[in-house]
Design a protein around this motif. Structure first.
Motif, PDB file in Angstrom:
ATOM      1  N   PRO A 117       0.752  -1.100  -0.176  1.00 12.24           N
ATOM      2  CA  PRO A 117       0.020  -0.110  -0.030  1.00 12.24           C
ATOM      3  C   PRO A 117       0.698   1.268   0.026  1.00 12.24           C
ATOM      4  CG  PRO A 117       0.068  -0.993   2.246  1.00 12.24           C
ATOM      5  CD  PRO A 117       0.388  -2.039   1.188  1.00 12.24           C
ATOM      6  N   ILE A 155      -4.129  -0.092   6.761  1.00 13.04           N
ATOM      7  CA  ILE A 155      -3.490  -1.050   6.174  1.00 13.04           C
ATOM      8  C   ILE A 155      -3.282  -2.267   6.563  1.00 13.04           C
ATOM      9  CG2 ILE A 155      -1.920   0.746   4.991  1.00 13.04           C
ATOM     10  CD1 ILE A 155       0.226  -0.403   6.893  1.00 13.04           C
ATOM     11  N   THR A 166       2.668  -5.618   3.415  1.00 16.34           N
ATOM     12  CA  THR A 166       3.986  -4.739   3.265  1.00 16.34           C
ATOM     13  C   THR A 166       4.873  -5.178   4.127  1.00 16.34           C
ATOM     14  OG1 THR A 166       4.751  -2.533   3.412  1.00 16.34           O
ATOM     15  CG2 THR A 166       3.189  -2.927   4.879  1.00 16.34           C
ATOM     16  N   THR A 187       5.235   2.518   6.471  1.00 16.89           N
ATOM     17  CA  THR A 187       4.064   3.019   5.730  1.00 16.89           C
ATOM     18  C   THR A 187       3.059   3.693   6.692  1.00 16.89           C
ATOM     19  OG1 THR A 187       4.303   0.816   4.445  1.00 16.89           O
ATOM     20  CG2 THR A 187       1.909   1.913   4.341  1.00 16.89           C
TER      21      THR A 187
END
Ligand code: DX5
Ligand code: ZN
Length: 217
Positions: free
Chosen positions: A72, A89, A94, A100
């Motif tokens: 993301p 997220i 990830t 992030t």
């Protein structure tokens, strides 16, 4: 305070505006927007152009955007631009969760972190002080209308304990299979942000929201 976030995955897409207005007027707090890429989950939903339209219809009702997409970090700015207020997220999506989270915060959104049913709550320890909301999935992500998985009750209790122990003010959201029948137990287990799709966007939408609200107080 308890918040209700109807999931537009179950909305009548031919009447988005009208149905968003209905949940808003009946007392919903957020609109839950499920983004799926056909890779992180075996389903594809919609992306920024549709969300931009939803944002206009939602007005001042915040968009609670749930990203079920791989990596993301590539799209943080795109979701900010189309109107996301809370961007959640998945821990599993990830390689760099900290970065992030940082990017979402830097872009000016609230940050949510979600775990799938098989991911233990213990992984959240490293991130709990960096996020505004934890999202406990109570179904395998990908589709609306599935049954609530009981494993989520213990995970909600564990998450609540983690939030208390850490002394942070972090919302606990639950998503998948929530209904009027299990809502009370879910609240008792520690959730304070309730996502519901199929239970809200069927029959009398305004009545469904009000019925949810009467249990949520
Ligand atoms: C599932 C989505 C949910 C879904 C919930 O992957 O994240 O938000 O719309 O739908 P219901 O409430 O029908 O289980
Ligand atoms: Zn969702």
């Amino acid at each position: 305070m308890n918040k209700l976030s109807p999931s537009m995955l179950s909305i009548d897409f031919g009447n988005i505006e009208e149905n968003i207005k209905k949940v808003k007027d009946a007392g919903a707090d957020y609109i839950h927007v499920d983004v799926m890429d056909g890779s992180f989950v075996p389903n594809i939903s919609f992306g920024p152009p549709v969300i931009e339209y939803v944002k206009k219809a939602a007005g001042d009702m915040p968009l609670d955007v749930h990203l079920m997409i791989d990596r993301p970090e590539r799209y943080i700015d795109a979701f900010k631009k189309c109107g996301a207020d809370i961007l959640t997220i998945h821990y599993e999506s990830t390689e760099d969760v900290h970065e992030t989270i940082r990017l979402i915060r830097e872009a000016g959104m609230k940050v949510g972190l979600s775990i799938k049913p098989a991911t233990p709550v213990s992984v959240l320890k490293d991130y709990i002080s960096e996020v505004d909301m934890i999202l406990i999935m109570s179904v395998e992500p990908g589709f609306g209308g599935q049954s609530f998985m009981d494993v989520a009750y213990d995970k909600l209790r564990e998450t609540k304990a983690l939030v208390m122990d850490t002394g942070v003010s972090c919302d606990i959201e639950v998503d998948g299979g929530v209904s009027l029948q299990n809502l009370e137990s879910i609240l008792e287990a520690g959730a304070n942000v309730i996502v519901a799709g199929s239970a809200i966007f069927k029959n009398d939408i305004a009545k469904n929201v009000k019925d949810f609200r009467s249990i949520m107080k």
